[in-house]
Design an enzyme around this catalytic site. Structure first.
Site, mmCIF file in Angstrom:
data_model
loop_
_atom_site.group_PDB
_atom_site.id
_atom_site.type_symbol
_atom_site.label_atom_id
_atom_site.label_comp_id
_atom_site.label_asym_id
_atom_site.label_seq_id
_atom_site.Cartn_x
_atom_site.Cartn_y
_atom_site.Cartn_z
ATOM 1 N N ASN A 209 123.352 73.546 118.714
ATOM 2 C CA ASN A 209 124.056 74.499 119.559
ATOM 3 C C ASN A 209 123.305 75.826 119.556
ATOM 4 O O ASN A 209 122.239 75.946 118.956
ATOM 5 C CB ASN A 209 125.504 74.663 119.090
ATOM 6 C CG ASN A 209 125.577 75.075 117.624
ATOM 7 O OD1 ASN A 209 125.123 76.152 117.243
ATOM 8 N ND2 ASN A 209 126.152 74.206 116.794
ATOM 9 N N ASP A 278 130.344 69.071 115.931
ATOM 10 C CA ASP A 278 131.522 68.210 115.822
ATOM 11 C C ASP A 278 131.146 66.735 115.913
ATOM 12 O O ASP A 278 131.886 65.871 115.436
ATOM 13 C CB ASP A 278 132.517 68.540 116.937
ATOM 14 C CG ASP A 278 133.093 69.937 116.784
ATOM 15 O OD1 ASP A 278 133.365 70.335 115.639
ATOM 16 O OD2 ASP A 278 133.248 70.633 117.802
ATOM 17 N N LYS A 288 110.246 57.564 117.378
ATOM 18 C CA LYS A 288 110.585 58.332 118.570
ATOM 19 C C LYS A 288 111.113 57.418 119.673
ATOM 20 O O LYS A 288 110.524 56.376 119.967
ATOM 21 C CB LYS A 288 109.349 59.084 119.073
ATOM 22 C CG LYS A 288 109.602 59.873 120.343
ATOM 23 C CD LYS A 288 108.329 60.519 120.864
ATOM 24 C CE LYS A 288 108.588 61.218 122.199
ATOM 25 N NZ LYS A 288 107.357 61.818 122.755
ATOM 26 N N PHE A 323 136.235 80.484 111.716
ATOM 27 C CA PHE A 323 135.898 81.098 112.999
ATOM 28 C C PHE A 323 136.279 80.145 114.118
ATOM 29 O O PHE A 323 136.234 78.923 113.959
ATOM 30 C CB PHE A 323 134.403 81.415 113.072
ATOM 31 C CG PHE A 323 134.036 82.756 112.501
ATOM 32 C CD1 PHE A 323 133.596 83.781 113.316
ATOM 33 C CD2 PHE A 323 134.140 82.992 111.138
ATOM 34 C CE1 PHE A 323 133.266 85.020 112.791
ATOM 35 C CE2 PHE A 323 133.810 84.222 110.601
ATOM 36 C CZ PHE A 323 133.368 85.245 111.432
ATOM 37 N N LYS A 337 144.564 76.033 115.282
ATOM 38 C CA LYS A 337 143.555 75.711 114.275
ATOM 39 C C LYS A 337 143.935 76.300 112.924
ATOM 40 O O LYS A 337 143.783 75.653 111.878
ATOM 41 C CB LYS A 337 142.202 76.253 114.739
ATOM 42 C CG LYS A 337 141.031 75.922 113.841
ATOM 43 C CD LYS A 337 139.732 76.428 114.465
ATOM 44 C CE LYS A 337 138.524 76.080 113.608
ATOM 45 N NZ LYS A 337 137.253 76.559 114.218
ATOM 46 N N LYS A 341 144.674 73.535 109.877
ATOM 47 C CA LYS A 341 143.690 73.432 108.797
ATOM 48 C C LYS A 341 144.135 74.143 107.521
ATOM 49 O O LYS A 341 143.408 74.184 106.541
ATOM 50 C CB LYS A 341 142.337 73.941 109.275
ATOM 51 C CG LYS A 341 141.886 73.148 110.511
ATOM 52 C CD LYS A 341 140.432 73.312 110.863
ATOM 53 C CE LYS A 341 140.112 72.432 112.071
ATOM 54 N NZ LYS A 341 138.694 72.476 112.450
#
Length: 395
Positions: A209, A278, A288, A323, A337, A341
């Site tokens: 990301n 995730d 490859k 976060f 969240k 959690k």
């Protein structure tokens, strides 16, 4: 701002490294510190006092008996005014004087009258630095409560290679900030995760990301400056880790999960700022994957939810902060969240909001706890780090 209105005295001695202090003085002034430079008579052979006067807006002091200075008894008045005194570069000569209470010029007389934090940054030839007499004097400075920054090693101006290089201005700046930061986290252990994870597809490709790690690194640095024992579990970033922080480098989400689980039981505060993938490829190719005509389908599987594991396995008294990066329904998704959690605080931000998100030096966040919601304005990531640590301390 921490340095705003603080009076920093920079003592410059006769060393070729004196030119670096001009950059340090500029850095301090830009952060609104009030800077006064004192030079030894030998130092003026390496850099002109006018340079420092232009950068700081204050008279550069050399002569103990200068009648043009604004204070009646210069060295005593300046010593009372100082919030911090840094001697850099610190020659073997001035280190010896300071260690034995000798005050025969403006720099050493002011230094002897100071009760503020005093820091020395030695700079000299390697053989001089390693001389047992110099090492004994450096030890004496520490015994008297003064801090000594270890010199860097490398090619010296004299042509030798070894220890004795004065640290760069950025390192000296960090030492000043650390010395002036209140140590309200002293004795606490803080774990911070930062950066992206990389999930391997084959020896060439991976899924990741846009996280740069800036926010997590800012939190780790802020906690270190405030006296905490900090462990930073970091994905691959281009950032220089903060000095004084234990860094555990990881690559994948599985690596990060393992590192966090090993370190978590000993921590008082855990801040999960990393952008953990995730999903990862269900199958990793050993060779490859060759390009072919048509489409390629990659089957993905879930990675372990590290934050959920922490919430389910926390020890008593441990504070957990996560976060939440969203593109819509920021508060609703983040509060869900927080509850799911079983953690104490969520730092939520919207990727689409100007000044927030990946790769920026600023952030716009909302702090969510069970007790309520606090929206912060646009701040630097360093300021956000301090604000969230303030909130965690309050919890």
């Amino acid at each position: 701002m921490l340095l705003k209105g603080k009076h920093i005295v920079l003592g410059v001695t006769g060393s070729i490294a004196a030119y670096k202090i001009a950059s340090l003085a500029s850095m301090l002034v830009k952060r609104q510190a009030d800077v006064t430079v004192i030079m030894t008579p030998n130092a003026v052979n390496f850099i002109n006092p006018i340079t420092f006067e232009s950068l700081t807006g204050n008279k550069c002091l050399v002569d103990t008996f200068d009648r043009n200075f604004q204070f009646q008894v210069e060295h005593v008045a300046l010593a009372k005014l100082a919030d911090l005194f840094l001697v850099a570069p610190a020659s073997a000569n001035v280190i010896a004087k300071a260690a034995h209470g000798i005050a025969d010029d403006m720099l050493t007389t002011t230094l002897l009258a100071c009760r503020c934090p005093r820091i020395f940054a030695p700079a000299m030839n390697t053989r001089m630095y390693e001389n047992p007499i110099v090492q004994d004097n450096i030890q004496k400075l520490g015994d008297y409560g003064m801090e000594v920054i270890a010199p860097a090693a490398g090619y010296l101006a004299c042509g030798d290679t070894g220890a004795g290089k004065m640290p760069e201005p950025e390192t000296l700046f960090e030492a000043i900030v650390k010395a002036l930061t209140p140590k309200d986290l002293a004795g606490k252990k803080v774990l911070v995760t930062a950066g992206p994870t990389q999930e391997r597809m084959d020896p060439v490709r991976y899924i990741s990301n846009h996280s740069t790690g800036k926010m997590g690194y800012a939190v780790a640095r802020a906690a270190m400056l405030r006296g905490a024992d900090v462990t930073l579990v970091s994905g691959v970033t281009a950032l220089q880790p903060p000095a004084g922080v234990k860094v555990v480098p990881v690559i994948s989400a599985a690596d990060m999960a393992q590192a966090v689980k090993e370190a978590a039981p000993a921590q008082d505060i855990i801040v999960k700022a990393a952008a953990v993938a995730d999903y990862r490829p269900a199958v990793t190719a050993d060779e490859k994957i060759k390009k072919k005509d048509g489409e390629l389908t990659v089957l993905l599987e879930r990675t372990e939810d590290i934050l959920a594991w922490l919430g389910a396995n926390r020890r008593e008294g441990q504070i957990l902060c996560g976060f939440s990066m969203e593109t819509e329904h920021l508060l609703e998704n983040s509060r869900a969240k927080l509850e799911k959690k079983k953690i104490d605080m969520i730092v939520a931000n919207n990727l689409r909001q100007e000044g927030a998100g990946f790769g920026t030096d600023t952030n716009v966040v909302t702090l969510l706890t069970k007790e309520g919601t606090e929206e912060l304005p646009l701040l630097s990531k360093e300021e956000v780090a301090d604000r969230l640590l303030d909130r965690l301390m309050a919890l």
